[in-house]
Design an enzyme around this catalytic site. Sequence first.
Site, PDB file in Angstrom:
ATOM      1  N   HIS A  18       7.132 -31.285  -0.443  1.00 26.59           N
ATOM      2  CA  HIS A  18       6.712 -32.127  -1.582  1.00 26.59           C
ATOM      3  C   HIS A  18       5.208 -32.397  -1.599  1.00 26.59           C
ATOM      4  CE1 HIS A  18       6.882 -35.092   1.620  1.00 26.59           C
ATOM      5  NE2 HIS A  18       6.225 -35.953   0.854  1.00 26.59           N
ATOM      6  N   GLY A  20       2.882 -30.043  -0.963  1.00 28.20           N
ATOM      7  CA  GLY A  20       2.160 -28.837  -1.390  1.00 28.20           C
ATOM      8  C   GLY A  20       1.872 -28.895  -2.878  1.00 28.20           C
ATOM      9  N   VAL A  22       2.925 -26.998  -5.419  1.00 25.55           N
ATOM     10  CA  VAL A  22       4.128 -26.888  -6.259  1.00 25.55           C
ATOM     11  C   VAL A  22       5.040 -28.091  -6.025  1.00 25.55           C
ATOM     12  CG1 VAL A  22       6.182 -25.515  -6.792  1.00 25.55           C
ATOM     13  CG2 VAL A  22       4.021 -24.367  -6.271  1.00 25.55           C
ATOM     14  N   SER A 113       7.442 -15.164  -4.796  1.00 28.69           N
ATOM     15  CA  SER A 113       6.068 -15.022  -5.295  1.00 28.69           C
ATOM     16  C   SER A 113       5.921 -13.631  -5.892  1.00 28.69           C
ATOM     17  CB  SER A 113       5.070 -15.178  -4.154  1.00 28.69           C
ATOM     18  OG  SER A 113       3.802 -14.678  -4.561  1.00 28.69           O
ATOM     19  N   SER A 114       5.025 -13.511  -6.863  1.00 30.57           N
ATOM     20  CA  SER A 114       4.859 -12.203  -7.540  1.00 30.57           C
ATOM     21  C   SER A 114       4.277 -11.161  -6.586  1.00 30.57           C
ATOM     22  CB  SER A 114       3.917 -12.363  -8.735  1.00 30.57           C
ATOM     23  OG  SER A 114       2.656 -12.827  -8.280  1.00 30.57           O
ATOM     24  N   CYS A 115       3.717 -11.622  -5.443  1.00 33.91           N
ATOM     25  CA  CYS A 115       3.081 -10.637  -4.550  1.00 33.91           C
ATOM     26  C   CYS A 115       4.112  -9.851  -3.743  1.00 33.91           C
ATOM     27  CB  CYS A 115       2.110 -11.332  -3.593  1.00 33.91           C
ATOM     28  SG  CYS A 115       2.937 -12.074  -2.204  1.00 33.91           S
ATOM     29  N   TYR A 142       4.014 -11.982   4.434  1.00 33.94           N
ATOM     30  CA  TYR A 142       4.501 -13.068   3.568  1.00 33.94           C
ATOM     31  C   TYR A 142       5.568 -12.512   2.624  1.00 33.94           C
ATOM     32  CZ  TYR A 142       4.136 -16.670  -0.139  1.00 33.94           C
ATOM     33  OH  TYR A 142       4.385 -17.638  -1.096  1.00 33.94           O
ATOM     34  N   LYS A 146       9.519 -13.670   2.111  1.00 37.59           N
ATOM     35  CA  LYS A 146       9.988 -14.170   0.818  1.00 37.59           C
ATOM     36  C   LYS A 146      11.136 -13.302   0.287  1.00 37.59           C
ATOM     37  CE  LYS A 146       7.702 -17.902  -0.044  1.00 37.59           C
ATOM     38  NZ  LYS A 146       8.434 -19.167  -0.278  1.00 37.59           N
ATOM     39  N   THR A 170       4.261 -16.347 -10.785  1.00 39.08           N
ATOM     40  CA  THR A 170       3.013 -15.586 -10.683  1.00 39.08           C
ATOM     41  C   THR A 170       1.998 -16.444  -9.951  1.00 39.08           C
ATOM     42  OG1 THR A 170       1.451 -14.275 -11.982  1.00 39.08           O
ATOM     43  CG2 THR A 170       2.069 -16.422 -12.875  1.00 39.08           C
ATOM     44  N   ASN A 171       0.722 -16.013  -9.905  1.00 36.82           N
ATOM     45  CA  ASN A 171      -0.300 -16.802  -9.194  1.00 36.82           C
ATOM     46  C   ASN A 171      -0.448 -18.180  -9.839  1.00 36.82           C
ATOM     47  OD1 ASN A 171      -0.673 -14.172  -8.158  1.00 36.82           O
ATOM     48  ND2 ASN A 171      -2.788 -14.688  -7.605  1.00 36.82           N
ATOM     49  N   HIS A 185      -6.682 -19.488  -2.596  1.00 40.37           N
ATOM     50  CA  HIS A 185      -6.540 -18.452  -3.631  1.00 40.37           C
ATOM     51  C   HIS A 185      -7.804 -18.428  -4.476  1.00 40.37           C
ATOM     52  CE1 HIS A 185      -2.173 -19.118  -2.697  1.00 40.37           C
ATOM     53  NE2 HIS A 185      -2.216 -17.809  -2.750  1.00 40.37           N
ATOM     54  N   LYS A 193     -16.886 -22.763  -5.375  1.00 41.87           N
ATOM     55  CA  LYS A 193     -18.128 -22.010  -5.168  1.00 41.87           C
ATOM     56  C   LYS A 193     -19.074 -22.175  -6.355  1.00 41.87           C
ATOM     57  CE  LYS A 193     -16.303 -17.896  -3.563  1.00 41.87           C
ATOM     58  NZ  LYS A 193     -16.337 -16.563  -2.886  1.00 41.87           N
ATOM     59  N   ARG A 215      -5.229 -10.468 -12.690  1.00 41.13           N
ATOM     60  CA  ARG A 215      -4.210 -11.407 -12.223  1.00 41.13           C
ATOM     61  C   ARG A 215      -3.679 -12.228 -13.387  1.00 41.13           C
ATOM     62  NH1 ARG A 215      -4.450  -8.577  -8.550  1.00 41.13           N
ATOM     63  NH2 ARG A 215      -4.684  -9.028  -6.310  1.00 41.13           N
TER      64      ARG A 215
HETATM   65  O1  GFB Z   1      -5.943 -15.276  -5.206  1.00 38.46           O
HETATM   66  P1  GFB Z   1      -6.104 -14.237  -4.156  1.00 38.46           P
HETATM   67  O2  GFB Z   1      -6.631 -14.648  -2.821  1.00 38.46           O
HETATM   68  O3  GFB Z   1      -4.690 -13.562  -3.895  1.00 38.46           O
HETATM   69  O4  GFB Z   1      -7.083 -13.051  -4.691  1.00 38.46           O
HETATM   70  P2  GFB Z   1      -3.885 -12.315  -4.462  1.00 38.46           P
HETATM   71  C1  GFB Z   1      -6.969 -12.605  -6.005  1.00 38.46           C
HETATM   72  C2  GFB Z   1      -8.136 -11.680  -6.288  1.00 38.46           C
HETATM   73  O5  GFB Z   1      -9.320 -12.496  -6.405  1.00 38.46           O
HETATM   74  C3  GFB Z   1      -8.445 -10.659  -5.171  1.00 38.46           C
HETATM   75  C4  GFB Z   1     -10.378 -11.903  -5.659  1.00 38.46           C
HETATM   76  O6  GFB Z   1      -8.788  -9.441  -5.772  1.00 38.46           O
HETATM   77  C5  GFB Z   1      -9.655 -11.273  -4.482  1.00 38.46           C
HETATM   78  O7  GFB Z   1     -10.500 -10.270  -3.875  1.00 38.46           O
HETATM   79  N1  GFB Z   1     -11.363 -12.931  -5.275  1.00 38.46           N
HETATM   80  C6  GFB Z   1     -12.651 -12.962  -5.704  1.00 38.46           C
HETATM   81  C7  GFB Z   1     -11.150 -13.959  -4.438  1.00 38.46           C
HETATM   82  N2  GFB Z   1     -13.309 -13.989  -5.129  1.00 38.46           N
HETATM   83  C8  GFB Z   1     -12.396 -14.631  -4.335  1.00 38.46           C
HETATM   84  C9  GFB Z   1     -12.497 -15.764  -3.484  1.00 38.46           C
HETATM   85  O8  GFB Z   1     -13.560 -16.391  -3.319  1.00 38.46           O
HETATM   86  N3  GFB Z   1     -11.358 -16.147  -2.846  1.00 38.46           N
HETATM   87  C10 GFB Z   1     -10.163 -15.478  -2.997  1.00 38.46           C
HETATM   88  N4  GFB Z   1      -9.075 -15.924  -2.334  1.00 38.46           N
HETATM   89  N5  GFB Z   1     -10.031 -14.357  -3.790  1.00 38.46           N
HETATM   90  C11 GFB Z   1      -2.061 -13.483  -3.054  1.00 38.46           C
HETATM   91  C12 GFB Z   1      -1.190 -13.181  -1.854  1.00 38.46           C
HETATM   92  O9  GFB Z   1      -2.670 -12.286  -3.437  1.00 38.46           O
HETATM   93  O10 GFB Z   1      -1.291 -13.929  -4.157  1.00 38.46           O
HETATM   94  C13 GFB Z   1      -0.407 -14.393  -1.476  1.00 38.46           C
HETATM   95  O11 GFB Z   1      -2.019 -12.738  -0.778  1.00 38.46           O
HETATM   96  C14 GFB Z   1       0.227 -15.065  -2.674  1.00 38.46           C
HETATM   97  O12 GFB Z   1       0.594 -14.024  -0.564  1.00 38.46           O
HETATM   98  C15 GFB Z   1      -0.683 -15.169  -3.853  1.00 38.46           C
HETATM   99  O13 GFB Z   1       1.370 -14.354  -3.046  1.00 38.46           O
HETATM  100  C16 GFB Z   1       0.064 -15.667  -5.078  1.00 38.46           C
HETATM  101  O14 GFB Z   1      -3.397 -12.604  -5.824  1.00 38.46           O
HETATM  102  O15 GFB Z   1      -4.635 -11.031  -4.257  1.00 38.46           O
END
Ligand code: GFB
Length: 336
Positions: A18, A20, A22, A113-115, A142, A146, A170-171, A185, A193, A215
């Site tokens: 609870h 987190g 979501v 998760s969509s991943c 992960y 899942k 999805t994300n 994420h 940033k 995404r």
């Molecule tokens: O959101 P994210 O970390 O997860 O990265 P995924 C999404 C895209 O954003 C990637 C780019 O192509 C990253 O390279 N990106 C650009 C960044 N700048 C940044 C940054 O500063 N931080 C991050 N984190 N990304 C996740 C899975 O994949 O999706 C998890 O690894 C989970 O398990 C999640 O399922 C929903 O969408 O690539």
Amino acid sequence: MLSEPFELTGKRVWVAGHRGMVGAALIRRLATESCDLLTVSRDLLDLRDTSAVDAWLVENKPDAVFLPAAKVGGILANDTYPAKFLYDNLMIASNVIHGSFKTGVQKLLFLGSSCIYPKFARQPIAEKSLLTGPLEPTNQWYALAKISGIKLCQAYRRQYGCDFISALPTNLYGPGDNYELETSHVIPALLRKIHEAKSGDARKVEIWGTGAPRREFLYVDDCADALVFLMKHYSEEGHINLGSGEEVSIRKLAQIICKTIGFDGQITHDLSKPDGTPRKLLDSSRLRSMGWAPAVSLSAGLEMAYEAFRETLRIPNELEVSLEQSLIDLSERSEP
Ligand code: GFB
């Protein structure tokens, strides 16, 4: 597709996880459902501890369980901590699903998760694509945990008739997100940033990878509303996609966030960081055909997510509060 409604009124409903992003959104959404909300913090119940989960379920006897609890993180965290992401998520899913079966929980909703779909699944991704190709290497750990959770729900429905369902969002982004740059994420990372670049009068901000991946994003309160809708109206063996249908390239996302925050500097790329899956657009037509659709657009969601991020900057952490209080006490004591 619509099943006999599963009423939540008067039921004992456990939101496992609870605190987190979501889980907290589910608590907000369930406040209007006249149900008895059950929660337990991580320091009181470690969901990886089988006997502790069993004992808690026997004592608290939930009628329904939402299971968003998981070890989650962005692409770099998943790639860096494979054992944690596989073991923790396997244990959480196994303990809560098996424990719910043993204690007669009437309905359980497990969050995937969509991943977990194949790296190069046909887009938009239909539910039947699961396990039809190799996973994205950075989050295969992960994803396997899942997928096991989804399969557990299907197996308990098939063997014991349990009304256990799975939803694949999805994300997600929104209030309660993780802003730690190494584990977060993309949206919370870019909000932080770009906010810091603007506050620091920087002339550029660096994003990871090429910016080419696309995404799909769903605002977390929309996700919570869909999960309550599915708990009430969905009762089938197959998992169901939960997407917004709105996808964007990471570079375009960065430009939208710069505009939201009012930063006009240059966007540069750290190509040492992974791009991950090229696309992850879900086919959510089954959910749409049931009558549910998201309410929050990406631009409106980013405005609210940025406000939620700024809120975290205004709330001093406990240490700052206690330090401030002790300084006040000291100054009062030293006055003549
Ligand atoms: O959101 P994210 O970390 O997860 O990265 P995924 C999404 C895209 O954003 C990637 C780019 O192509 C990253 O390279 N990106 C650009 C960044 N700048 C940044 C940054 O500063 N931080 C991050 N984190 N990304 C996740 C899975 O994949 O999706 C998890 O690894 C989970 O398990 C999640 O399922 C929903 O969408 O690539």
